[in-house]
Design a protein around this motif. Structure first.
Motif, PDB file in Angstrom:
ATOM      1  N   TYR A 276     -17.307 -12.849 -20.956  1.00 22.81           N
ATOM      2  CA  TYR A 276     -18.085 -11.459 -21.161  1.00 22.81           C
ATOM      3  C   TYR A 276     -19.374 -11.670 -20.127  1.00 22.81           C
ATOM      4  N   ALA A 277     -19.797 -12.712 -19.462  1.00 22.62           N
ATOM      5  CA  ALA A 277     -20.972 -12.938 -18.995  1.00 22.62           C
ATOM      6  C   ALA A 277     -20.751 -12.809 -17.291  1.00 22.62           C
ATOM      7  N   LYS A 278     -19.481 -12.497 -17.026  1.00 22.83           N
ATOM      8  CA  LYS A 278     -19.212 -12.361 -15.637  1.00 22.83           C
ATOM      9  C   LYS A 278     -17.941 -11.504 -15.416  1.00 22.83           C
ATOM     10  N   ALA A 279     -17.726 -10.697 -14.250  1.00 21.19           N
ATOM     11  CA  ALA A 279     -16.546 -10.248 -13.915  1.00 21.19           C
ATOM     12  C   ALA A 279     -15.418 -10.954 -13.663  1.00 21.19           C
ATOM     13  N   ASP A 280     -14.499 -11.283 -14.386  1.00 21.94           N
ATOM     14  CA  ASP A 280     -13.341 -12.124 -14.093  1.00 21.94           C
ATOM     15  C   ASP A 280     -12.295 -11.448 -12.916  1.00 21.94           C
ATOM     16  N   GLU A 281     -12.280 -12.127 -11.907  1.00 22.80           N
ATOM     17  CA  GLU A 281     -11.619 -11.189 -10.817  1.00 22.80           C
ATOM     18  C   GLU A 281     -10.011 -11.068 -11.307  1.00 22.80           C
ATOM     19  N   LYS A 282      -9.183 -12.262 -11.845  1.00 16.83           N
ATOM     20  CA  LYS A 282      -8.175 -12.100 -12.240  1.00 16.83           C
ATOM     21  C   LYS A 282      -7.842 -11.234 -13.251  1.00 16.83           C
ATOM     22  N   LEU A 283      -8.726 -10.965 -14.194  1.00 17.90           N
ATOM     23  CA  LEU A 283      -8.686 -10.132 -15.208  1.00 17.90           C
ATOM     24  C   LEU A 283      -8.584  -8.588 -14.559  1.00 17.90           C
ATOM     25  N   ALA A 284      -9.690  -8.489 -13.825  1.00 16.29           N
ATOM     26  CA  ALA A 284      -9.823  -7.207 -13.154  1.00 16.29           C
ATOM     27  C   ALA A 284      -8.658  -6.727 -12.254  1.00 16.29           C
ATOM     28  N   LEU A 285      -8.124  -7.638 -11.444  1.00 16.71           N
ATOM     29  CA  LEU A 285      -6.919  -7.454 -10.646  1.00 16.71           C
ATOM     30  C   LEU A 285      -5.664  -6.982 -11.576  1.00 16.71           C
ATOM     31  N   LYS A 286      -5.653  -7.824 -12.686  1.00 22.94           N
ATOM     32  CA  LYS A 286      -4.363  -7.286 -13.664  1.00 22.94           C
ATOM     33  C   LYS A 286      -4.833  -6.050 -14.152  1.00 22.94           C
ATOM     34  N   ARG A 287      -5.757  -5.623 -14.418  1.00 23.01           N
ATOM     35  CA  ARG A 287      -6.262  -4.136 -15.029  1.00 23.01           C
ATOM     36  C   ARG A 287      -5.816  -3.347 -14.218  1.00 23.01           C
ATOM     37  N   PHE A 288      -6.306  -3.541 -13.041  1.00 23.81           N
ATOM     38  CA  PHE A 288      -6.251  -2.535 -11.554  1.00 23.81           C
ATOM     39  C   PHE A 288      -4.755  -2.474 -11.381  1.00 23.81           C
ATOM     40  N   ARG A 289      -3.973  -3.409 -11.284  1.00 20.06           N
ATOM     41  CA  ARG A 289      -2.600  -3.332 -11.044  1.00 20.06           C
ATOM     42  C   ARG A 289      -1.600  -2.456 -12.326  1.00 20.06           C
ATOM     43  N   LYS A 290      -2.322  -2.755 -13.592  1.00 18.44           N
ATOM     44  CA  LYS A 290      -1.629  -2.153 -14.587  1.00 18.44           C
ATOM     45  C   LYS A 290      -2.020  -0.623 -14.468  1.00 18.44           C
ATOM     46  N   GLU A 291      -3.104  -0.205 -14.249  1.00 16.25           N
ATOM     47  CA  GLU A 291      -3.597   1.305 -14.264  1.00 16.25           C
ATOM     48  C   GLU A 291      -2.852   1.847 -13.085  1.00 16.25           C
ATOM     49  N   GLN A 292      -2.834   1.219 -11.883  1.00 12.53           N
ATOM     50  CA  GLN A 292      -2.165   1.666 -10.598  1.00 12.53           C
ATOM     51  C   GLN A 292      -0.597   2.227 -11.051  1.00 12.53           C
ATOM     52  N   ALA A 293       0.035   1.067 -11.730  1.00 15.35           N
ATOM     53  CA  ALA A 293       1.346   1.252 -11.949  1.00 15.35           C
ATOM     54  C   ALA A 293       1.467   2.317 -13.061  1.00 15.35           C
ATOM     55  N   SER A 294       0.716   2.452 -14.186  1.00 10.40           N
ATOM     56  CA  SER A 294       0.762   3.542 -14.961  1.00 10.40           C
ATOM     57  C   SER A 294       0.543   4.831 -14.118  1.00 10.40           C
ATOM     58  N   PHE A 295      -0.448   4.890 -12.987  1.00  6.89           N
ATOM     59  CA  PHE A 295      -0.723   6.361 -12.274  1.00  6.89           C
ATOM     60  C   PHE A 295       0.650   6.376 -11.702  1.00  6.89           C
ATOM     61  N   ASN A 296       1.249   5.595 -10.963  1.00 10.30           N
ATOM     62  CA  ASN A 296       2.405   5.894  -9.913  1.00 10.30           C
ATOM     63  C   ASN A 296       3.430   6.248 -11.043  1.00 10.30           C
ATOM     64  N   LYS A 297       3.661   5.982 -12.017  1.00  6.82           N
ATOM     65  CA  LYS A 297       4.811   6.215 -12.837  1.00  6.82           C
ATOM     66  C   LYS A 297       4.679   7.751 -13.360  1.00  6.82           C
ATOM     67  N   GLN A 298       3.381   8.000 -13.813  1.00 12.48           N
ATOM     68  CA  GLN A 298       2.938   9.299 -14.135  1.00 12.48           C
ATOM     69  C   GLN A 298       3.284  10.300 -13.119  1.00 12.48           C
TER      70      GLN A 298
END
Length: 116
Positions: A85-107
Motif C-alpha cells: 500500500y506504500a507504492k503503486a504496484d505496476e503489475k497490479l495497476a496493469l492488471k486492473r487496467f486490462r480488466k476494466e478495458q476488457a469490461s468496457f469493450n464487452k459492454q
C-alpha cells in the motif's frame, strides 16, 4: 476510472463519448511513453508551466545520473521491500487496467448488438 464510469460520464451528450474515447487513448499513450523515463514531469503547455518545468529540471542532475542512482542496489531493495500500500504496484495497476478495458469493450459490443 474513465472506463468504469464511461456510460455515466457520456450519458448527457453523444459527443462526450468521442471526447472521452480520445481522452482515454491520449492518457494511455502518455502512460506508455512515460514508462520509458525514470522521472516524468508533465505540464499544461502554457508559458508559465513551461518556465516552472525548466526551473525544476535545471535543479536535477543529468538523466544518466538519475538512472544510475535508481539502479543502485539499496534503492532497488527499498522498492522491493516497500509495503504494497506504500507504492503503486505496476503489475497490479496493469492488471486492473486490462480488466476494466476488457469490461468496457464487452459492454460496447453488447450495446452495439442490442442497437443493431
Amino acid at each position: 476510472m474513465l472506463y468504469r464510469h464511461f456510460n455515466t460520464l457520456s450519458e448527457e451528450e453523444p459527443e462526450a463519448q468521442v471526447e472521452l474515447t480520445t481522452t482515454i487513448e491520449e492518457l494511455i499513450a502518455i502512460a506508455e511513453y512515460s514508462a520509458e523515463f525514470p522521472i516524468c514531469l508533465w505540464i499544461y503547455g502554457d508559458a508559465e508551466s513551461k518556465a516552472f518545468m525548466n526551473e525544476k529540471l535545471s535543479e536535477l542532475p543529468p538523466m544518466e545520473h538519475i538512472q544510475s542512482i535508481i539502479n543502485l542496489p539499496h534503492i532497488k531493495r527499498l522498492e522491493s521491500e516497500a509495503l504494497g500500500y506504500a507504492k503503486a504496484d505496476e503489475k497490479l495497476a496493469l492488471k486492473r487496467f486490462r480488466k476494466e478495458q476488457a469490461s468496457f469493450n464487452k459492454q460496447r459490443k453488447n450495446s452495439q448488438r442490442t442497437n443493431s
